[in-house]
Design a protein around this motif. Structure first.
Motif, mmCIF file in Angstrom:
data_model
loop_
_atom_site.group_PDB
_atom_site.id
_atom_site.type_symbol
_atom_site.label_atom_id
_atom_site.label_comp_id
_atom_site.label_asym_id
_atom_site.label_seq_id
_atom_site.Cartn_x
_atom_site.Cartn_y
_atom_site.Cartn_z
ATOM 1 N N ASN A 144 0.826 -1.213 0.000
ATOM 2 C CA ASN A 144 0.000 0.000 0.000
ATOM 3 C C ASN A 144 0.857 1.258 0.000
ATOM 4 N N ILE A 145 1.929 1.258 0.780
ATOM 5 C CA ILE A 145 2.830 2.409 0.823
ATOM 6 C C ILE A 145 3.484 2.639 -0.539
ATOM 7 N N LEU A 146 3.966 1.559 -1.137
ATOM 8 C CA LEU A 146 4.646 1.671 -2.430
ATOM 9 C C LEU A 146 3.675 2.056 -3.545
ATOM 10 N N ARG A 147 2.464 1.537 -3.482
ATOM 11 C CA ARG A 147 1.468 1.872 -4.506
ATOM 12 C C ARG A 147 1.232 3.388 -4.545
ATOM 13 N N ASN A 148 1.076 3.999 -3.375
ATOM 14 C CA ASN A 148 0.837 5.436 -3.319
ATOM 15 C C ASN A 148 2.025 6.224 -3.843
ATOM 16 N N LYS A 149 3.234 5.773 -3.492
ATOM 17 C CA LYS A 149 4.434 6.486 -3.925
ATOM 18 C C LYS A 149 4.680 6.335 -5.420
ATOM 19 N N ILE A 150 4.574 5.119 -5.902
ATOM 20 C CA ILE A 150 4.877 4.857 -7.314
ATOM 21 C C ILE A 150 3.847 5.486 -8.231
ATOM 22 N N SER A 151 2.621 5.633 -7.759
ATOM 23 C CA SER A 151 1.572 6.240 -8.591
ATOM 24 C C SER A 151 1.913 7.682 -8.956
ATOM 25 N N MET A 152 2.791 8.328 -8.198
ATOM 26 C CA MET A 152 3.166 9.718 -8.458
ATOM 27 C C MET A 152 4.415 9.835 -9.325
ATOM 28 N N LEU A 153 5.003 8.698 -9.697
ATOM 29 C CA LEU A 153 6.213 8.722 -10.519
ATOM 30 C C LEU A 153 5.868 8.754 -11.996
ATOM 31 N N SER A 154 6.775 9.278 -12.789
ATOM 32 C CA SER A 154 6.625 9.240 -14.245
ATOM 33 C C SER A 154 6.986 7.849 -14.749
ATOM 34 N N SER A 155 6.654 7.556 -15.980
ATOM 35 C CA SER A 155 6.971 6.243 -16.559
ATOM 36 C C SER A 155 8.475 6.029 -16.607
ATOM 37 N N GLU A 156 9.233 7.118 -16.839
ATOM 38 C CA GLU A 156 10.698 6.994 -16.873
ATOM 39 C C GLU A 156 11.244 6.668 -15.489
ATOM 40 N N GLN A 157 10.680 7.274 -14.457
ATOM 41 C CA GLN A 157 11.125 6.990 -13.100
ATOM 42 C C GLN A 157 10.759 5.574 -12.677
ATOM 43 N N LYS A 158 9.578 5.106 -13.051
ATOM 44 C CA LYS A 158 9.163 3.738 -12.721
ATOM 45 C C LYS A 158 10.126 2.729 -13.342
ATOM 46 N N ALA A 159 10.587 3.014 -14.553
ATOM 47 C CA ALA A 159 11.498 2.089 -15.239
ATOM 48 C C ALA A 159 12.818 1.946 -14.476
ATOM 49 N N LEU A 160 13.201 2.962 -13.723
ATOM 50 C CA LEU A 160 14.463 2.913 -12.973
ATOM 51 C C LEU A 160 14.396 1.958 -11.789
ATOM 52 N N ILE A 161 13.202 1.567 -11.375
ATOM 53 C CA ILE A 161 13.064 0.672 -10.216
ATOM 54 C C ILE A 161 13.537 -0.739 -10.557
ATOM 55 N N ALA A 162 13.250 -1.192 -11.774
ATOM 56 C CA ALA A 162 13.585 -2.568 -12.176
ATOM 57 C C ALA A 162 15.084 -2.801 -12.102
ATOM 58 N N THR A 163 15.473 -3.897 -11.473
ATOM 59 C CA THR A 163 16.894 -4.218 -11.268
ATOM 60 C C THR A 163 17.203 -5.636 -11.729
ATOM 61 N N GLN A 164 18.279 -5.775 -12.494
ATOM 62 C CA GLN A 164 18.728 -7.090 -12.952
ATOM 63 C C GLN A 164 19.756 -7.657 -11.968
ATOM 64 N N PRO A 165 19.795 -8.989 -11.803
ATOM 65 C CA PRO A 165 20.820 -9.583 -10.915
ATOM 66 C C PRO A 165 22.241 -9.176 -11.299
ATOM 67 N N ASP A 166 22.505 -9.023 -12.605
ATOM 68 C CA ASP A 166 23.842 -8.649 -13.061
ATOM 69 C C ASP A 166 24.188 -7.197 -12.747
ATOM 70 N N ASP A 167 23.175 -6.410 -12.328
ATOM 71 C CA ASP A 167 23.428 -5.016 -11.974
ATOM 72 C C ASP A 167 23.953 -4.874 -10.540
ATOM 73 N N ILE A 168 23.855 -5.932 -9.748
ATOM 74 C CA ILE A 168 24.228 -5.861 -8.339
ATOM 75 C C ILE A 168 25.750 -5.966 -8.207
ATOM 76 N N TYR A 169 26.374 -4.896 -7.757
ATOM 77 C CA TYR A 169 27.819 -4.901 -7.618
ATOM 78 C C TYR A 169 28.244 -5.554 -6.308
ATOM 79 N N ALA A 170 27.495 -5.322 -5.242
ATOM 80 C CA ALA A 170 27.788 -5.915 -3.942
ATOM 81 C C ALA A 170 26.521 -5.878 -3.100
ATOM 82 N N MET A 171 26.474 -6.731 -2.076
ATOM 83 C CA MET A 171 25.333 -6.754 -1.159
ATOM 84 C C MET A 171 25.801 -7.334 0.169
#
Length: 258
Positions: A144-171
């Motif tokens: 519910n928290i994320l739904r409210n926040k993401i609804s205010m983002l642009s389509s370009e900003q939403k696309a930045l959320i998606a992350t690939q496993p190969d993008d992870i440098y360290a954890m």
């Protein structure tokens, strides 16, 4: 400067691997239907050249029009760097509480591998606003928290959320906690907070390092591709209760924005 400190913090995450060997089988089962089982496991080396580029970070601000920025997905305090005391406490929780009393098969490295796949799955569903697909993976309050926040983002900003496993440098596991219900001494929960360092397009960058024409801190393309993600997992370990790992806290943010 933040990006410079972030790069130095990557070095310290290696010692946190002493917390154990890997995610419990229940975490992998929990995300098995959603994760890419056949994704290739990559080893992400920390090279001196990468750290050298980080040291030259410049905090000269860029115009908002230069690129799309992703605001933090939640108002929670951003977690970026390891904490020595929290790491020590987590070590004790894993080896002296969880393994002997709650789950003798628990191994931290396996947990982190499952957490990596969880980031990939959850982030893509958030980017496409597939909230029904998050049921059972993320708690309803967090959805519910994320739904409210993401609804205010642009389509370009939403696309930045998606992350690939190969993008992870360290954890690394930022904190491990064992909780007991004050009203029911038999009810037990374990929470594990994980911090991910992400560089979008990292795989391509590693394959073509010659494309880096300037220090990372001065390279607008690299700066805009740097992200940090915070995910907190929870599971009930009450005797006789079948439970799976779910995510009850999520945040994605750009170090360049802090």
């Amino acid at each position: 400067m933040l990006l410079n400190r972030l790069c130095k913090a990557i070095v310290h995450t290696t010692s946190l691997r002493l917390l154990g060997a890997s995610s419990s089988l229940s975490l992998r089962r929990s995300f098995a239907l959603y994760c890419m089982r056949n994704s290739r496991k990559t080893v992400l080396p920390i090279t001196s050249s990468f750290l050298t580029r980080c040291r030259n970070y410049s905090d000269e601000s860029e115009s908002q029009s230069d690129y799309v920025k992703l605001p933090p997905l939640t108002d929670d305090k951003p977690l970026v760097y390891p904490s020595f005391f929290k790491s020590l406490r987590s070590f004790i929780q894993v080896f002296f509480v969880i393994k002997p009393y709650l789950d003798m098969d628990f191994v931290m490295n396996e947990f982190l591998e499952g957490a990596k796949q969880a980031l990939h799955t959850v982030s893509h569903k958030l980017a496409t606003e597939d909230y029904e697909g998050l049921e059972g993976l993320v708690t309803q309050d967090m959805i519910n928290i994320l739904r409210n926040k993401i609804s205010m983002l642009s389509s370009e900003q939403k696309a930045l959320i998606a992350t690939q496993p190969d993008d992870i440098y360290a954890m690394f596991p930022y904190e491990v906690g064992v909780m007991f219900d004050n009203n029911n001494a038999e009810q037990k929960f374990v929470e594990i907070t994980v911090v991910y360092y992400v560089m979008k397009g990292l795989k391509k960058l590693k394959e073509n390092p010659q494309e880096i024409s300037m220090p990372i801190g001065m390279n607008p393309q690299l700066r805009r591709n740097a992200f940090v993600c915070n995910y907190r997992f929870i599971r009930e370990f009450t005797k006789g209760v079948e439970s799976a790992w779910t995510v009850n806290k999520i945040n994605h943010f750009m170090p360049d924005n802090l």
